[in-house]
Design a protein around this motif. Structure first.
Motif, short mmCIF file in Angstrom:
data_model
loop_
_atom_site.label_atom_id
_atom_site.label_comp_id
_atom_site.label_asym_id
_atom_site.label_seq_id
_atom_site.Cartn_x
_atom_site.Cartn_y
_atom_site.Cartn_z
N ASN A 6 -10.31 -32.01 -15.53
CA ASN A 6 -11.61 -31.24 -15.42
C ASN A 6 -11.29 -29.96 -15.23
O ASN A 6 -11.98 -28.76 -15.90
N HIS A 20 -18.47 -27.19 -12.41
CA HIS A 20 -17.27 -28.12 -12.71
C HIS A 20 -16.07 -27.80 -11.87
O HIS A 20 -15.20 -28.77 -11.59
N ASN A 37 -16.75 -31.38 -17.20
CA ASN A 37 -17.15 -30.58 -18.21
C ASN A 37 -17.47 -31.57 -19.62
O ASN A 37 -16.79 -32.21 -20.04
N SER A 38 -18.80 -31.14 -20.12
CA SER A 38 -19.07 -31.92 -21.17
C SER A 38 -18.34 -31.80 -22.38
O SER A 38 -18.24 -32.69 -23.30
N THR A 41 -15.53 -33.98 -22.30
CA THR A 41 -16.05 -35.51 -22.37
C THR A 41 -16.03 -35.70 -23.91
O THR A 41 -15.49 -36.74 -24.40
N VAL A 42 -16.75 -34.66 -24.54
CA VAL A 42 -16.92 -35.06 -26.07
C VAL A 42 -15.65 -34.86 -26.89
O VAL A 42 -15.21 -35.77 -27.78
N PHE A 69 -25.59 -36.09 -24.10
CA PHE A 69 -25.12 -36.62 -22.67
C PHE A 69 -26.00 -37.09 -21.73
O PHE A 69 -26.65 -36.44 -20.87
N PRO A 72 -24.32 -38.23 -16.28
CA PRO A 72 -23.11 -37.42 -15.97
C PRO A 72 -22.04 -38.27 -16.04
O PRO A 72 -22.09 -39.33 -15.79
N CYS A 115 -22.03 -40.32 -23.45
CA CYS A 115 -21.96 -39.40 -24.55
C CYS A 115 -22.19 -40.20 -25.67
O CYS A 115 -21.75 -41.39 -26.09
#
Length: 129
Positions: A6, A20, A37-38, A41-42, A69, A72, A115
């Motif tokens: 992250n 973050h 951090n999204s 994630t993706v 999302f 979390p 996600c």
């Protein structure tokens, strides 16, 4: 998801968001801790699907549709991914390729959806026999 993953992703992408990076700041939020951090994630969700789904067959990503999302992601979470092909068609301009739309869904260790992402990709086609 590790703290190192992250922090490295957030700093490499110039994202100084304290949610973050700053444990003290994040402790005072509704989440009570730092969020992963999204965008990481993706990226990870799509990456996890590559070896079993598209390794060596993707020409190019064409774009992402809707990305959600719904829950979390935190340090220490373990994610799993499932992918569904929701549409496939031949390319009109490239006879050796097709356009495939994938829906990637990722769940944490508590089976919570964290996600969902729709992605269109230009893919190699099998040669005509």
């Amino acid at each position: 998801m590790t703290e190192t993953d992250n922090v490295l992703f957030s700093t490499l992408t110039m994202n100084p968001q304290p949610l973050h990076l700053d444990a003290e700041f994040s402790a005072g939020t509704e989440f009570g801790q730092r969020l992963v951090n999204s965008m990481f994630t993706v990226g990870l969700v799509v990456g996890i699907a590559v070896p079993e789904l598209t390794l060596g067959t993707t020409v190019a990503n064409l774009g992402f549709g809707k990305i959600d999302f719904p829950a979390p992601v935190f340090h220490g979470d373990t994610l799993r991914v499932e992918t569904e092909v929701v549409e496939a068609r031949a390319s009109q301009s490239r006879p050796d390729a097709g356009i495939v739309t994938f829906e990637h869904r990722s769940y944490n260790q508590r089976d919570e959806l964290v996600c969902r992402a729709r992605r269109a990709a230009l893919m190699h086609r099998r040669p005509a026999s």
